[in-house]
Scaffold this motif. Sequence first.
Motif, PDB file in Angstrom:
ATOM      1  N   ASP A   1      77.162  -8.913  38.622  1.00 57.12           N
ATOM      2  CA  ASP A   1      75.707  -8.796  38.621  1.00 57.12           C
ATOM      3  C   ASP A   1      75.216  -7.353  38.711  1.00 57.12           C
ATOM      4  N   VAL A   2      76.105  -6.361  38.475  1.00 62.31           N
ATOM      5  CA  VAL A   2      75.690  -4.966  38.588  1.00 62.31           C
ATOM      6  C   VAL A   2      74.595  -4.661  37.569  1.00 62.31           C
ATOM      7  N   GLU A   3      73.650  -3.849  37.976  1.00 65.38           N
ATOM      8  CA  GLU A   3      72.490  -3.498  37.149  1.00 65.38           C
ATOM      9  C   GLU A   3      72.583  -2.030  36.748  1.00 65.38           C
ATOM     10  N   LEU A   4      72.264  -1.728  35.483  1.00 61.97           N
ATOM     11  CA  LEU A   4      72.243  -0.359  34.980  1.00 61.97           C
ATOM     12  C   LEU A   4      70.857   0.239  35.147  1.00 61.97           C
ATOM     13  N   ILE A   5      70.818   1.485  35.604  1.00 58.95           N
ATOM     14  CA  ILE A   5      69.538   2.156  35.848  1.00 58.95           C
ATOM     15  C   ILE A   5      69.554   3.517  35.163  1.00 58.95           C
ATOM     16  N   PRO A   6      68.943   3.639  33.971  1.00 54.00           N
ATOM     17  CA  PRO A   6      68.767   4.973  33.396  1.00 54.00           C
ATOM     18  C   PRO A   6      67.691   5.724  34.176  1.00 54.00           C
ATOM     19  N   LEU A   7      67.957   6.976  34.518  1.00 55.84           N
ATOM     20  CA  LEU A   7      66.980   7.753  35.272  1.00 55.84           C
ATOM     21  C   LEU A   7      65.915   8.358  34.367  1.00 55.84           C
ATOM     22  N   ASP A   8      66.081   8.250  33.058  1.00 56.14           N
ATOM     23  CA  ASP A   8      65.054   8.641  32.091  1.00 56.14           C
ATOM     24  C   ASP A   8      64.435   7.368  31.533  1.00 56.14           C
ATOM     25  N   PRO A   9      63.156   7.111  31.780  1.00 53.13           N
ATOM     26  CA  PRO A   9      62.555   5.827  31.366  1.00 53.13           C
ATOM     27  C   PRO A   9      62.490   5.654  29.855  1.00 53.13           C
ATOM     28  N   ARG A  10      62.712   6.720  29.083  1.00 56.06           N
ATOM     29  CA  ARG A  10      62.680   6.594  27.628  1.00 56.06           C
ATOM     30  C   ARG A  10      63.956   5.959  27.076  1.00 56.06           C
ATOM     31  N   VAL A  11      65.004   5.941  27.872  1.00 54.38           N
ATOM     32  CA  VAL A  11      66.318   5.487  27.426  1.00 54.38           C
ATOM     33  C   VAL A  11      66.523   4.029  27.811  1.00 54.38           C
ATOM     34  N   ARG A  12      67.166   3.271  26.926  1.00 51.31           N
ATOM     35  CA  ARG A  12      67.514   1.883  27.221  1.00 51.31           C
ATOM     36  C   ARG A  12      69.033   1.764  27.297  1.00 51.31           C
TER      37      ARG A  12
ATOM     38  N   LEU B   1      75.209  10.789  30.350  1.00 52.72           N
ATOM     39  CA  LEU B   1      75.314  10.572  28.915  1.00 52.72           C
ATOM     40  C   LEU B   1      74.722  11.794  28.227  1.00 52.72           C
ATOM     41  N   TRP B   2      75.178  12.081  27.009  1.00 59.04           N
ATOM     42  CA  TRP B   2      74.748  13.320  26.357  1.00 59.04           C
ATOM     43  C   TRP B   2      74.011  13.005  25.052  1.00 59.04           C
ATOM     44  N   VAL B   3      72.847  13.619  24.910  1.00 57.32           N
ATOM     45  CA  VAL B   3      72.072  13.493  23.683  1.00 57.32           C
ATOM     46  C   VAL B   3      72.504  14.605  22.728  1.00 57.32           C
ATOM     47  N   GLY B   4      72.971  14.224  21.535  1.00 51.16           N
ATOM     48  CA  GLY B   4      73.439  15.190  20.558  1.00 51.16           C
ATOM     49  C   GLY B   4      72.311  15.890  19.835  1.00 51.16           C
ATOM     50  N   ASP B   5      72.691  16.774  18.910  1.00 53.51           N
ATOM     51  CA  ASP B   5      71.699  17.577  18.194  1.00 53.51           C
ATOM     52  C   ASP B   5      71.514  17.113  16.756  1.00 53.51           C
ATOM     53  N   GLY B   6      71.960  15.900  16.441  1.00 55.72           N
ATOM     54  CA  GLY B   6      71.733  15.345  15.118  1.00 55.72           C
ATOM     55  C   GLY B   6      72.902  15.437  14.172  1.00 55.72           C
ATOM     56  N   ARG B   7      73.930  16.196  14.509  1.00 58.94           N
ATOM     57  CA  ARG B   7      75.093  16.296  13.620  1.00 58.94           C
ATOM     58  C   ARG B   7      75.895  15.000  13.666  1.00 58.94           C
ATOM     59  N   PRO B   8      76.726  14.731  12.657  1.00 56.70           N
ATOM     60  CA  PRO B   8      77.547  13.509  12.669  1.00 56.70           C
ATOM     61  C   PRO B   8      78.441  13.459  13.908  1.00 56.70           C
ATOM     62  N   GLU B   9      78.659  12.240  14.396  1.00 52.59           N
ATOM     63  CA  GLU B   9      79.521  12.033  15.562  1.00 52.59           C
ATOM     64  C   GLU B   9      80.639  11.069  15.190  1.00 52.59           C
ATOM     65  N   VAL B  10      81.860  11.347  15.649  1.00 59.31           N
ATOM     66  CA  VAL B  10      83.004  10.486  15.393  1.00 59.31           C
ATOM     67  C   VAL B  10      83.705  10.204  16.708  1.00 59.31           C
ATOM     68  N   LEU B  11      84.494   9.119  16.721  1.00 60.87           N
ATOM     69  CA  LEU B  11      85.285   8.744  17.881  1.00 60.87           C
ATOM     70  C   LEU B  11      86.729   9.191  17.694  1.00 60.87           C
TER      71      LEU B  11
ATOM     72  N   ALA C   1      64.033   8.502  19.136  1.00 59.84           N
ATOM     73  CA  ALA C   1      63.839   9.739  18.385  1.00 59.84           C
ATOM     74  C   ALA C   1      63.009  10.705  19.215  1.00 59.84           C
ATOM     75  N   GLY C   2      63.293  11.981  19.058  1.00 59.46           N
ATOM     76  CA  GLY C   2      62.524  13.002  19.765  1.00 59.46           C
ATOM     77  C   GLY C   2      63.123  13.459  21.071  1.00 59.46           C
ATOM     78  N   LEU C   3      64.203  12.785  21.542  1.00 62.55           N
ATOM     79  CA  LEU C   3      64.851  13.250  22.765  1.00 62.55           C
ATOM     80  C   LEU C   3      65.475  14.625  22.520  1.00 62.55           C
TER      81      LEU C   3
ATOM     82  N   GLY D   1      67.341   8.769  18.207  1.00 61.51           N
ATOM     83  CA  GLY D   1      66.994   7.822  17.168  1.00 61.51           C
ATOM     84  C   GLY D   1      68.107   6.864  16.807  1.00 61.51           C
ATOM     85  N   SER D   2      69.118   6.739  17.663  1.00 56.86           N
ATOM     86  CA  SER D   2      70.250   5.871  17.364  1.00 56.86           C
ATOM     87  C   SER D   2      70.454   4.843  18.463  1.00 56.86           C
TER      88      SER D   2
END
Length: 837
Positions: free
Chosen positions: A69-80, A146-156, A122-124, A54-55
């Motif tokens: 001209d490199v193109e990005l290809i997510p292998l999960d169609p739900r992700v942009r 790339l990693w989908v988190g579990d909803g907890r706060p994330e910091v850099l 949302a819902g991943l 959801g972020s």
Amino acid sequence: MMTQRVSREWTVLFPVILGLLILLPGTTWGQKKKGSALKAPEPGYAFPAGGNPGSTLEVTLGGYDWTPDVELIPLDPRVRLTFTGELGPVIVPPPPFWFGPKGTIAPIPLPRERTAKLTLPAGLPPGPIYWTTASANGIGTNTGTLWVGDGRPEVLEQAASSMSSSSMSSMSSPSMSSSTISQVLPALPVTVNGRLARIEEVDRYSFSVPRNGPVTLELFARRLGIDCNLTLTVRNPAGNVVADAVDTAGQDLAVTFSATANTRYTVELHDLDFRGDCSCVYRLVLTPGPRVVATIPAVVPRGATQSVVCIGYGVATGAAQLESVTRTVHVPTDAQARTMPYRLETPHGVAPIVSLPIVDTPDHVALVSSDTPLTLPIALTGVLEKQPEGRFRFQGKKGDMIRLEAVARALGSPLDVSLVVLDATGKELARNDDLPNTTDAGLNLTLPADGLFTVIVSDVSGNTGSPTAVYRLLAERVVPDFTLTVAPRGNLELGGTANLLVTAQRQGGFSGPITLQVSGLPAGVTLPAKLEIPAKSPNVSLTLSASPTADVTACPITITGTATVGDQTRTRPALASFAADRTYRNADNQTISQSWICTTLPPRISLICVEADGGRKVHRGSTHPAEVTIERHDGFTGPVSLQMSAKQSYQRQGITGPDLLVPADVSRAFYPCFMPEWLETTRTSRMELIGVIRVPDPKGRERYLATPMAGRITMSIEGEILKITSPIDYLMIDSTSTVTVPLKVLRSAKLPVPVKLELLVPDTLKSVVTAEPIVFPPERVAGDFFLQVAQPLPLGRHEIRIRGTALQDGKYAVVSEVALMIAGTRDTPRAAVPVRK
């Protein structure tokens, strides 16, 4: 390990250099030759390495041999995933460097970085998502994570939390202890996205919890596809170690310890070999709660309500000890779901999510061996806690084809399982330790006679005797059927052909023909009318053809196979496997029912290294102009950009070169290879290049083609011809003052030219310490360099450098540096105090 401290500003090689190359008009060299194969862009890493469902967040993506001209290809169609910034320069690792034997280790590829926008709907579910890259050069063979988190706060990670170990060891001021340079984290739970950007880097974070109880830290990089083996240490305010772990097994890390309320703890992490690179990203997950290590049963049946024993640290009492609790789990009915995320809730906190595999039939639980014959098919969860091995028997008939699997690593178990099958007399019939790319075991067996057979599951790692020593045993009769596999990606040049191999894994005696269907081919790409794997054949090679005017694109194709098996018609998808998770736990989680095809342009140039034999001697600290020949094909006459290739030989140790534009119709160039003064003279140094050109595709769109150079620029290193020295290596500086630094400029007779001297300081001192550049004429050997100190120095010691730059032959930079340590004082003001060598 040998490292050497050198300037962080070495990437700013020198001021403007005039006449950096010599270019000669070209002519045709004999028969026109076809260019060599193109360099497909490869995905690398992301920073931050993930985010929450959801972020939408900005990430920096790194990759190899990328063009604009490199193109990005997510292998999960739900992700942009879309680029937002311009392509950056080739990133050469900064100091410190490895020298000695480790200096010849193959280096991590050199990336370019580019910002992108990542949208996670949302819902991943928590866990990995994968991506790759493509261009007119082809599609990458590697896979980014790339990693989908579990909803907890994330910091850099903040830059102040990173410091090399040698920098820490050189600190003499108590005020510069690790506690003051640690990044203070917000209230737990929290996820930190960080990276170990250079060799010897140590990252530090501090945290506290409001109540006594267990705290769990999970640290992972290998699940992100990063080749790091991390270490983690937790210290209390006194500096004592309260928890630590080292990832020697390549499975990432997790620790749980008992924390005291309102006590500030510091966690330190680094690679066990102190490796570092901008690609070494990680995620550190901190949870105020226990940790589940294993479950019994190890899997849960789809759509069922299952009683599960959760084994872990602090799950029952909150103490940092191994214990267990039992919970009732409600498993979803989704037929497509492979796993179920489960979070154990306890009075002592909520445990991090564990992933429970979902199966269609429940497991039998066998905590010890059983003499009672089991009925096939067998699916059981076992534990090697009280016995060193598990023994189970089953009844079989002559000619039965049996498949057996013993799974532990895929479950996160510490066991390295082995399988043995015995006949009724105790004779060994079959044995297997490791299947490909895993320590789990499996085998197929045709029974030689009727009788009672024994399966033995044992461990070869010495990790039995614990309730976490969980494994899963599967045994079943093999029925006639088939599966299909295909390569995950392939390239097809316009006007050419490519072979796509589809492999059938036949089982249970099935030997019939398999009819194939292929969907999703791009326009202009064709296949023969009849697509079939013949009877009894293990595979077929499908020939794809591309029109010379087809679109240049990357797209997914789907291959299915249909066959008559007995009296049934069965259709199976062709599965493509890719390697992204370096823990190699479960290959099934890295398979998709798609294969990607990329149509490419033909190469239009060839690059040839003239000096590839290592005979050219080059002085340390100088710039070597390496001769490169360019051949153009098929009417191309445009400019060529010579660039460092992502793949290089040996550790870079600061060896670098620019993106060099060779004008149209020029066939001979001299590429400037800068060789720092600290290079070893006991080894050769090498440089590999690519040539990048711009051409239109059949639709008129501008494309970039990257062609690798044939051969490597190979140089033998000799002593330097310019050396800057000072009798002072340490200065104590008060407040505002002018400080004099005596210098000597030593030149070889080969370098009778002026030398420009300038000051290099870290970012923290740029407004504090300055100096006007000065020039030493050829006849001048000694003189003074003046530092202007505008305000008191920050506490601690700081390294500054004075760089000397000369132009050899008026074109090529020769560089030398001298390092000084400076420190402020809070004593009675006095003049700067030099400490002579």
